[in-house]
Design a protein around this motif. Structure first.
Motif: not given
Length: 157
Positions: A105, A133-134, A136-138, A140-142
């Motif tokens: 991060e 960014m999308e 990264i968000v995916k 992090r969600q995983q």
């Protein structure tokens, strides 16, 4: 008592029991019974003391029992140490994973900070920034979903 018995036998043998009062035989018999009862009480008290000591000896563990207790305690200690070691390894692995995530991060934030001005300057840069960014968000969600599944498994255990 033996002396009295021999005296009485001697008097009976000589036939001189007529000069002996009849109450003296009863008194002698009563005295002998009292002495017998007293001896029985003393013997009973001594027997109780012996039984009490035997119980105390039976309550004390023998050498083989002490060795068996020692073995069981050492097995229990080894088992507890193994469990503690496993917990420490699990904690270490969790902290190592957290450290890796924090380093990633930090690297990502530094990268974004250094390239943010260039990315916003043009429309292609903005699209790339949005896509990254999308992603990264995916990611992090995983990771979050995987961590929640691991937590639920640990709670079940």
């Amino acid at each position: 008592m033996e002396v009295e018995v021999s005296d009485l036998e001697g008097k009976l043998a000589t036939g001189s029991d007529s000069n002996m009062p009849p109450n003296s035989l009863d008194d002698s018999l009563n005295r002998s019974l009292e002495e017998l009862n007293l001896a029985k009480r003393e013997l009973t008290a001594r027997l109780r003391a012996i039984v009490s000591i035997k119980r105390q000896l039976d309550n004390a563990p023998s050498q083989s029992e002490l060795i068996q207790y020692e073995h069981r305690f050492s097995e229990l200690s080894a088992h507890i140490q193994l469990q503690q070691t496993r917990k420490l390894y699990a904690t270490y692995n969790a902290l190592l994973e957290i450290k890796d995530l924090i380093l990633k991060e930090t690297s990502l934030l530094n990268s974004i900070n250094s390239q943010f001005q260039d990315a916003i300057a043009g429309p292609i840069g903005r699209m790339k920034l949005l896509e990254s960014m999308e992603g990264i968000v995916k990611g992090r969600q995983q990771k979050l979903d995987k961590a929640q599944i691991g937590l639920q498994e640990e709670l079940k255990i």
